[in-house]
Write a protein that holds these residues in place. Structure first.
Motif, PDB file in Angstrom:
ATOM      1  N   ASN A  84       0.823  -1.215   0.000  1.00 59.49           N
ATOM      2  CA  ASN A  84       0.000   0.000   0.000  1.00 59.49           C
ATOM      3  C   ASN A  84       0.853   1.260   0.000  1.00 59.49           C
ATOM      4  O   ASN A  84       0.474   2.260  -0.598  1.00 59.49           O
ATOM      5  CB  ASN A  84      -0.951   0.004   1.190  1.00 59.49           C
ATOM      6  CG  ASN A  84      -2.092  -0.952   1.001  1.00 59.49           C
ATOM      7  OD1 ASN A  84      -2.548  -1.169  -0.115  1.00 59.49           O
ATOM      8  ND2 ASN A  84      -2.552  -1.552   2.078  1.00 59.49           N
ATOM      9  N   LEU A  85       1.984   1.209   0.670  1.00 53.85           N
ATOM     10  CA  LEU A  85       2.852   2.375   0.751  1.00 53.85           C
ATOM     11  C   LEU A  85       3.467   2.726  -0.600  1.00 53.85           C
ATOM     12  O   LEU A  85       3.463   3.875  -1.017  1.00 53.85           O
ATOM     13  CB  LEU A  85       3.962   2.138   1.779  1.00 53.85           C
ATOM     14  CG  LEU A  85       4.935   3.276   2.001  1.00 53.85           C
ATOM     15  CD1 LEU A  85       4.228   4.465   2.619  1.00 53.85           C
ATOM     16  CD2 LEU A  85       6.067   2.825   2.904  1.00 53.85           C
ATOM     17  N   ILE A  86       3.960   1.722  -1.326  1.00 56.67           N
ATOM     18  CA  ILE A  86       4.623   2.008  -2.600  1.00 56.67           C
ATOM     19  C   ILE A  86       3.674   1.929  -3.779  1.00 56.67           C
ATOM     20  O   ILE A  86       4.017   2.330  -4.878  1.00 56.67           O
ATOM     21  CB  ILE A  86       5.833   1.082  -2.839  1.00 56.67           C
ATOM     22  CG1 ILE A  86       5.410  -0.375  -2.989  1.00 56.67           C
ATOM     23  CG2 ILE A  86       6.859   1.257  -1.756  1.00 56.67           C
ATOM     24  CD1 ILE A  86       6.527  -1.289  -3.408  1.00 56.67           C
ATOM     25  N   GLY A  87       2.464   1.417  -3.568  1.00 53.09           N
ATOM     26  CA  GLY A  87       1.474   1.383  -4.640  1.00 53.09           C
ATOM     27  C   GLY A  87       1.704   0.307  -5.660  1.00 53.09           C
ATOM     28  O   GLY A  87       1.257   0.425  -6.798  1.00 53.09           O
ATOM     29  N   ALA A  88       2.419  -0.752  -5.301  1.00 53.57           N
ATOM     30  CA  ALA A  88       2.661  -1.843  -6.243  1.00 53.57           C
ATOM     31  C   ALA A  88       2.833  -3.139  -5.478  1.00 53.57           C
ATOM     32  O   ALA A  88       3.358  -3.162  -4.374  1.00 53.57           O
ATOM     33  CB  ALA A  88       3.911  -1.565  -7.071  1.00 53.57           C
ATOM     34  N   ALA A  89       2.373  -4.207  -6.104  1.00 49.66           N
ATOM     35  CA  ALA A  89       2.548  -5.533  -5.515  1.00 49.66           C
ATOM     36  C   ALA A  89       3.993  -5.983  -5.761  1.00 49.66           C
ATOM     37  O   ALA A  89       4.722  -5.367  -6.536  1.00 49.66           O
ATOM     38  CB  ALA A  89       1.566  -6.507  -6.141  1.00 49.66           C
TER      39      ALA A  89
END
Length: 122
Positions: free
Chosen positions: A39-44
């Protein structure tokens, strides 16, 4: 079965060494941390984000969290002024671009484009 159930069953099967009680909270904490980072970096995992650095991601170990203090207006003022100025500049640039675009008509000669592509294959 869901992926979580399969992962849990796999964890139980691997715990023949007696550390099952230790491995369950470790696995749960790892899942929570993965979720937070995602969630913090916006990528899985293994996905790229637009703001990825040239040298890739960096692994950071967080040892403690300290709650932040809210800034007063005077302390935040320089950053606010900079953001406001940047937004005004971008809006002015966008308006200028639109004015320039409205003066010109762009058309593409498809035949010439196809000849250029055939002459310069990559």
């Amino acid at each position: 079965m869901t992926d979580d159930t399969m992962a849990f069953l796999s964890l139980i099967q691997k715990s023949d060494d007696g550390d099952f009680l230790k491995s369950v909270p470790e696995a749960a904490l790892q899942r929570i941390m993965d979720y937070d980072v995602e969630n913090l970096i916006g990528a899985a995992p293994h996905e790229r984000t637009p703001d990825r650095q040239t040298y890739g991601y960096h692994l950071v170990r967080v040892q403690a969290r300290t709650p932040g203090e809210p800034l007063g207006f005077e302390a935040a003022r320089p950053a606010l002024e900079q953001d406001w100025s940047k937004a005004r500049g971008e809006a002015a640039r966008k308006q200028q671009d639109e004015a320039l675009r409205s003066r010109y008509s762009v058309s593409i000669d498809q035949a010439a484009l196809e000849r250029l592509v055939k002459a310069n294959p990559q």
